[in-house]
Write a protein that holds these residues in place. Structure first.
Motif, PDB file in Angstrom:
ATOM      1  N   LYS A   6       0.931  -1.177  -0.134  1.00  0.00           N
ATOM      2  CA  LYS A   6      -0.170  -0.020   0.082  1.00  0.00           C
ATOM      3  C   LYS A   6       0.948   1.195   0.076  1.00  0.00           C
ATOM      4  O   LYS A   6       2.021   1.070   0.461  1.00  0.00           O
ATOM      5  CB  LYS A   6      -0.930   0.063   1.464  1.00  0.00           C
ATOM      6  N   LEU A   7       0.342   2.289  -0.501  1.00  0.00           N
ATOM      7  CA  LEU A   7       1.196   3.449  -0.607  1.00  0.00           C
ATOM      8  C   LEU A   7       0.444   4.620   0.071  1.00  0.00           C
ATOM      9  O   LEU A   7      -1.019   4.614  -0.091  1.00  0.00           O
ATOM     10  CB  LEU A   7       1.111   3.958  -2.121  1.00  0.00           C
ATOM     11  N   LYS A   8       1.005   5.334   1.071  1.00  0.00           N
ATOM     12  CA  LYS A   8       0.291   6.694   1.709  1.00  0.00           C
ATOM     13  C   LYS A   8       0.597   7.694   0.897  1.00  0.00           C
ATOM     14  O   LYS A   8       1.950   7.909   0.723  1.00  0.00           O
ATOM     15  CB  LYS A   8       0.937   6.617   3.164  1.00  0.00           C
ATOM     16  N   ILE A   9      -0.255   8.412   0.367  1.00  0.00           N
ATOM     17  CA  ILE A   9      -0.050   9.527  -0.477  1.00  0.00           C
ATOM     18  C   ILE A   9      -0.577  11.041   0.138  1.00  0.00           C
ATOM     19  O   ILE A   9      -1.814  10.753   0.451  1.00  0.00           O
ATOM     20  CB  ILE A   9      -0.847   9.461  -2.145  1.00  0.00           C
ATOM     21  N   SER A  37      -4.282  12.901   3.269  1.00  0.00           N
ATOM     22  CA  SER A  37      -3.692  11.918   2.901  1.00  0.00           C
ATOM     23  C   SER A  37      -4.655  10.957   2.512  1.00  0.00           C
ATOM     24  O   SER A  37      -5.689  10.675   3.106  1.00  0.00           O
ATOM     25  CB  SER A  37      -2.727  11.259   4.315  1.00  0.00           C
ATOM     26  N   VAL A  38      -4.362   9.873   1.748  1.00  0.00           N
ATOM     27  CA  VAL A  38      -5.039   8.573   1.405  1.00  0.00           C
ATOM     28  C   VAL A  38      -4.035   7.459   1.349  1.00  0.00           C
ATOM     29  O   VAL A  38      -2.878   7.509   1.044  1.00  0.00           O
ATOM     30  CB  VAL A  38      -5.640   8.848   0.003  1.00  0.00           C
ATOM     31  N   VAL A  39      -4.498   6.369   1.467  1.00  0.00           N
ATOM     32  CA  VAL A  39      -3.693   4.877   1.278  1.00  0.00           C
ATOM     33  C   VAL A  39      -4.388   4.132  -0.043  1.00  0.00           C
ATOM     34  O   VAL A  39      -5.780   4.083   0.276  1.00  0.00           O
ATOM     35  CB  VAL A  39      -3.948   4.126   2.572  1.00  0.00           C
ATOM     36  N   LYS A  40      -3.692   3.667  -0.799  1.00  0.00           N
ATOM     37  CA  LYS A  40      -4.255   3.120  -1.971  1.00  0.00           C
ATOM     38  C   LYS A  40      -3.117   2.076  -2.173  1.00  0.00           C
ATOM     39  O   LYS A  40      -2.057   1.986  -1.786  1.00  0.00           O
ATOM     40  CB  LYS A  40      -3.769   4.015  -3.414  1.00  0.00           C
ATOM     41  N   ASN A  41      -3.565   1.026  -3.101  1.00  0.00           N
ATOM     42  CA  ASN A  41      -2.937  -0.156  -3.276  1.00  0.00           C
ATOM     43  C   ASN A  41      -1.878   0.286  -4.398  1.00  0.00           C
ATOM     44  O   ASN A  41      -2.071   1.115  -5.078  1.00  0.00           O
ATOM     45  CB  ASN A  41      -3.808  -1.257  -3.905  1.00  0.00           C
ATOM     46  N   ASP A  42      -0.716  -0.449  -4.107  1.00  0.00           N
ATOM     47  CA  ASP A  42       0.395  -0.055  -5.089  1.00  0.00           C
ATOM     48  C   ASP A  42       0.076  -0.630  -6.315  1.00  0.00           C
ATOM     49  O   ASP A  42       0.428  -1.982  -6.632  1.00  0.00           O
ATOM     50  CB  ASP A  42       1.763  -0.616  -4.294  1.00  0.00           C
ATOM     51  N   THR A  58       3.788  13.684  -1.585  1.00  0.00           N
ATOM     52  CA  THR A  58       4.799  12.869  -1.271  1.00  0.00           C
ATOM     53  C   THR A  58       4.173  11.621  -1.157  1.00  0.00           C
ATOM     54  O   THR A  58       2.947  11.137  -0.997  1.00  0.00           O
ATOM     55  CB  THR A  58       5.187  13.366   0.238  1.00  0.00           C
ATOM     56  N   VAL A  59       4.869  10.356  -1.313  1.00  0.00           N
ATOM     57  CA  VAL A  59       4.656   8.967  -1.157  1.00  0.00           C
ATOM     58  C   VAL A  59       5.653   8.178  -0.271  1.00  0.00           C
ATOM     59  O   VAL A  59       6.493   8.304   0.010  1.00  0.00           O
ATOM     60  CB  VAL A  59       4.798   8.575  -2.442  1.00  0.00           C
ATOM     61  N   GLU A  60       4.851   7.266   0.476  1.00  0.00           N
ATOM     62  CA  GLU A  60       5.616   6.484   1.671  1.00  0.00           C
ATOM     63  C   GLU A  60       4.806   4.931   1.323  1.00  0.00           C
ATOM     64  O   GLU A  60       3.902   5.047   1.578  1.00  0.00           O
ATOM     65  CB  GLU A  60       5.588   7.063   2.909  1.00  0.00           C
TER      66      GLU A  60
END
Length: 64
Positions: A6-9, A37-42, A58-60
């Motif tokens: 998952k990616l936190k954008i 922020s949102v969390v999306k599948n990579d 920014t992405v983590e």
């Protein structure tokens, strides 16, 4: 088929004075205001959207 990543954008800059494409991409990602922020599948699709607005976000990686 999901890899489980998952990616936190997080949006770090405003879309004011940005091109219309950037505004629409931010909205499609579920963002809209700085520091949201949102969390999306990579996925490749999400990675492409992030690449299009990389100057605004920014992405983590997030572990499940």
């Amino acid at each position: 088929m999901s890899t489980g990543k998952k990616l936190k954008i997080t949006q770090i800059r405003s879309v004011i004075e940005q091109l219309e494409n950037a505004k629409r991409t931010i909205k499609a990602l579920g963002l809209g205001r700085p520091n949201y922020s949102v969390v999306k599948n990579d996925t490749p699709q999400v990675r492409g959207m992030i690449n299009a607005v990389r100057h605004l976000v920014t992405v983590e990686e997030v572990k499940e």
